[in-house]
Design a protein around this motif. Structure first.
Motif, PDB file in Angstrom:
ATOM      1  N   TYR A   1       2.008  20.473   5.393  1.00 25.60           N
ATOM      2  CA  TYR A   1       3.193  19.725   4.981  1.00 25.60           C
ATOM      3  C   TYR A   1       2.728  18.397   4.393  1.00 25.60           C
ATOM      4  CZ  TYR A   1       2.925  16.932   9.328  1.00 25.60           C
ATOM      5  OH  TYR A   1       2.528  16.101  10.334  1.00 25.60           O
ATOM      6  N   SER A   2       3.618  17.678   3.755  1.00 27.26           N
ATOM      7  CA  SER A   2       3.253  16.436   3.067  1.00 27.26           C
ATOM      8  C   SER A   2       3.923  15.233   3.709  1.00 27.26           C
ATOM      9  CB  SER A   2       3.689  16.494   1.600  1.00 27.26           C
ATOM     10  OG  SER A   2       3.071  17.560   0.948  1.00 27.26           O
ATOM     11  N   SER A   3       3.299  14.086   3.489  1.00 28.64           N
ATOM     12  CA  SER A   3       3.928  12.829   3.884  1.00 28.64           C
ATOM     13  C   SER A   3       3.562  11.761   2.865  1.00 28.64           C
ATOM     14  CB  SER A   3       3.505  12.397   5.294  1.00 28.64           C
ATOM     15  OG  SER A   3       2.206  11.870   5.301  1.00 28.64           O
ATOM     16  N   MET A   4       4.433  10.777   2.745  1.00 32.81           N
ATOM     17  CA  MET A   4       4.194   9.626   1.870  1.00 32.81           C
ATOM     18  C   MET A   4       4.620   8.387   2.626  1.00 32.81           C
ATOM     19  SD  MET A   4       5.595  11.199  -1.653  1.00 32.81           S
ATOM     20  CE  MET A   4       6.490  12.553  -0.945  1.00 32.81           C
ATOM     21  N   SER A   5       3.967   7.280   2.328  1.00 32.39           N
ATOM     22  CA  SER A   5       4.356   6.039   3.000  1.00 32.39           C
ATOM     23  C   SER A   5       4.227   4.857   2.056  1.00 32.39           C
ATOM     24  CB  SER A   5       3.520   5.814   4.257  1.00 32.39           C
ATOM     25  OG  SER A   5       2.162   5.653   3.937  1.00 32.39           O
ATOM     26  N   LEU A   6       5.007   3.834   2.346  1.00 32.84           N
ATOM     27  CA  LEU A   6       4.961   2.570   1.629  1.00 32.84           C
ATOM     28  C   LEU A   6       4.933   1.478   2.677  1.00 32.84           C
ATOM     29  CD1 LEU A   6       5.194   0.768  -0.897  1.00 32.84           C
ATOM     30  CD2 LEU A   6       7.681   0.955  -0.664  1.00 32.84           C
ATOM     31  N   GLY A   7       3.918   0.618   2.604  1.00 29.06           N
ATOM     32  CA  GLY A   7       3.767  -0.414   3.617  1.00 29.06           C
ATOM     33  C   GLY A   7       3.390  -1.763   3.048  1.00 29.06           C
ATOM     34  N   VAL A   8       3.572  -2.773   3.864  1.00 28.42           N
ATOM     35  CA  VAL A   8       3.167  -4.137   3.554  1.00 28.42           C
ATOM     36  C   VAL A   8       2.053  -4.491   4.526  1.00 28.42           C
ATOM     37  CG1 VAL A   8       3.894  -6.550   3.502  1.00 28.42           C
ATOM     38  CG2 VAL A   8       5.495  -4.751   2.823  1.00 28.42           C
ATOM     39  N   LEU A   9       0.957  -5.018   3.984  1.00 28.63           N
ATOM     40  CA  LEU A   9      -0.129  -5.420   4.868  1.00 28.63           C
ATOM     41  C   LEU A   9      -0.353  -6.915   4.760  1.00 28.63           C
ATOM     42  CD1 LEU A   9      -3.271  -5.846   3.492  1.00 28.63           C
ATOM     43  CD2 LEU A   9      -2.777  -3.501   2.902  1.00 28.63           C
ATOM     44  N   GLY A  10      -0.735  -7.490   5.883  1.00 26.49           N
ATOM     45  CA  GLY A  10      -1.023  -8.911   5.953  1.00 26.49           C
ATOM     46  C   GLY A  10      -2.411  -9.123   6.515  1.00 26.49           C
ATOM     47  N   VAL A  11      -3.187  -9.969   5.861  1.00 21.94           N
ATOM     48  CA  VAL A  11      -4.560 -10.234   6.288  1.00 21.94           C
ATOM     49  C   VAL A  11      -4.529 -11.126   7.524  1.00 21.94           C
ATOM     50  CG1 VAL A  11      -6.752 -11.286   5.629  1.00 21.94           C
ATOM     51  CG2 VAL A  11      -5.445  -9.971   3.953  1.00 21.94           C
TER      52      VAL A  11
ATOM     53  N   ARG B   1       0.843  -1.196   0.000  1.00 22.51           N
ATOM     54  CA  ARG B   1       0.000   0.000   0.000  1.00 22.51           C
ATOM     55  C   ARG B   1       0.877   1.245   0.000  1.00 22.51           C
ATOM     56  NH1 ARG B   1      -4.477  -0.647   3.837  1.00 22.51           N
ATOM     57  NH2 ARG B   1      -5.420  -1.689   2.065  1.00 22.51           N
ATOM     58  N   VAL B   2       0.526   2.203  -0.871  1.00 22.72           N
ATOM     59  CA  VAL B   2       1.211   3.488  -0.970  1.00 22.72           C
ATOM     60  C   VAL B   2       0.212   4.573  -0.582  1.00 22.72           C
ATOM     61  CG1 VAL B   2       2.360   5.102  -2.535  1.00 22.72           C
ATOM     62  CG2 VAL B   2       2.676   2.645  -2.832  1.00 22.72           C
ATOM     63  N   ARG B   3       0.657   5.544   0.200  1.00 24.25           N
ATOM     64  CA  ARG B   3      -0.198   6.667   0.604  1.00 24.25           C
ATOM     65  C   ARG B   3       0.512   7.993   0.327  1.00 24.25           C
ATOM     66  NH1 ARG B   3      -3.745   4.200   4.505  1.00 24.25           N
ATOM     67  NH2 ARG B   3      -2.715   2.391   5.381  1.00 24.25           N
ATOM     68  N   ALA B   4      -0.265   8.995  -0.041  1.00 21.49           N
ATOM     69  CA  ALA B   4       0.220  10.373  -0.159  1.00 21.49           C
ATOM     70  C   ALA B   4      -0.734  11.240   0.655  1.00 21.49           C
ATOM     71  CB  ALA B   4       0.248  10.822  -1.612  1.00 21.49           C
ATOM     72  N   ASN B   5      -0.184  12.086   1.513  1.00 22.72           N
ATOM     73  CA  ASN B   5      -1.000  12.844   2.469  1.00 22.72           C
ATOM     74  C   ASN B   5      -0.639  14.317   2.498  1.00 22.72           C
ATOM     75  OD1 ASN B   5      -2.150  10.357   3.827  1.00 22.72           O
ATOM     76  ND2 ASN B   5       0.021  10.053   4.192  1.00 22.72           N
ATOM     77  N   LEU B   6      -1.630  15.124   2.805  1.00 18.88           N
ATOM     78  CA  LEU B   6      -1.440  16.540   3.112  1.00 18.88           C
ATOM     79  C   LEU B   6      -1.884  16.712   4.548  1.00 18.88           C
ATOM     80  CD1 LEU B   6      -0.794  19.462   2.286  1.00 18.88           C
ATOM     81  CD2 LEU B   6      -3.197  19.681   1.617  1.00 18.88           C
ATOM     82  N   LEU B   7      -0.967  17.151   5.406  1.00 14.99           N
ATOM     83  CA  LEU B   7      -1.262  17.332   6.821  1.00 14.99           C
ATOM     84  C   LEU B   7      -1.097  18.791   7.213  1.00 14.99           C
ATOM     85  CD1 LEU B   7       0.684  14.374   6.854  1.00 14.99           C
ATOM     86  CD2 LEU B   7      -0.791  14.341   8.836  1.00 14.99           C
ATOM     87  N   PHE B   8      -1.649  19.137   8.371  1.00 22.96           N
ATOM     88  CA  PHE B   8      -1.582  20.506   8.870  1.00 22.96           C
ATOM     89  C   PHE B   8      -1.040  20.489  10.290  1.00 22.96           C
ATOM     90  CE2 PHE B   8      -4.728  20.308   5.583  1.00 22.96           C
ATOM     91  CZ  PHE B   8      -4.434  21.420   4.814  1.00 22.96           C
ATOM     92  N   ASN B   9       0.107  21.144  10.488  1.00 25.83           N
ATOM     93  CA  ASN B   9       0.744  21.214  11.792  1.00 25.83           C
ATOM     94  C   ASN B   9       0.284  22.479  12.492  1.00 25.83           C
ATOM     95  OD1 ASN B   9       3.374  22.392  13.368  1.00 25.83           O
ATOM     96  ND2 ASN B   9       3.141  20.182  13.610  1.00 25.83           N
TER      97      ASN B   9
END
Length: 184
Positions: free
Chosen positions: A87-97, A65-73
């Motif tokens: 500000y922005s953040s991005m993430s890359l993750g592995v998920l398991g059922v 799973r890849v995410r792109a986010n806009l956050l507010f500090n």
């Protein structure tokens, strides 16, 4: 938030037992490409974002799973005023059922790396890396769409060094809620 968790978990468990299913049963839930929108909370920072899920593999138990986010500090602008700086953040993750409850609820865990792109208004760093982990529930309305809730933690070590007191941000409790469309 704690009260929501205390109410939601027993309802899901009772629902699974009442329908004669358990989390270990492998009923067919759509495991194709997914595209979603979410609202999020990273510690005290509110945000929104999009997420993209790969097709599930390894007997339909693992996905990326890849995410792109806009956050507010939220931080002090001056002695008497606070402001929200994006500000922005991005993430890359592995998920398991972890399992399914019937044909409509999927339980999973996810973990991965995250990258922050802080604003120069509150941080002197241009990039901060960290990690995250969460537990999630997908509630399928039909084979192609679901609402989801994800709760976990994020750790980046990021500090707003241009703000009085150098407060940390994007560390601690992580919450996502949103909608995901799973392609057929």
């Amino acid at each position: 938030m704690k009260n929501i968790i205390l109410v939601l978990f027993p309802l899901i468990l009772i629902g699974g037992i009442a329908t004669g299913t358990c989390a270990q049963e492998r009923k067919e839930i759509n495991s194709n490409w997914g595209l979603g929108f979410h609202l999020k909370q990273n510690q005290r920072d509110f945000g929104l974002g999009v997420n993209f899920t790969s097709p599930f593999f390894a007997q339909k138990q693992v996905a990326l799973r890849v995410r792109a986010n806009l956050l507010f500090n939220e931080h002090l602008k001056n002695v008497n005023t606070t402001t929200w700086t994006p500000y922005s953040s991005m993430s890359l993750g592995v998920l398991g059922v972890a399992g399914n409850i019937g044909e409509f609820i999927r339980l999973y865990g996810e973990g991965g790396v995250t990258m922050l792109l802080p604003s120069n208004k509150f941080s002197s760093e241009s990039t901060v890396f960290g990690g995250y982990g969460l537990f999630g529930f997908e509630f399928f309305m039909d084979k192609s769409s679901n609402y989801f809730i994800e709760i976990g933690g994020v750790g980046t070590g990021a500090t707003a060094d241009k703000v009085v007191g150098n407060p940390i941000y994007a560390n601690g409790l992580l919450i996502h809620v949103g909608f995901r469309y799973v392609f057929k």
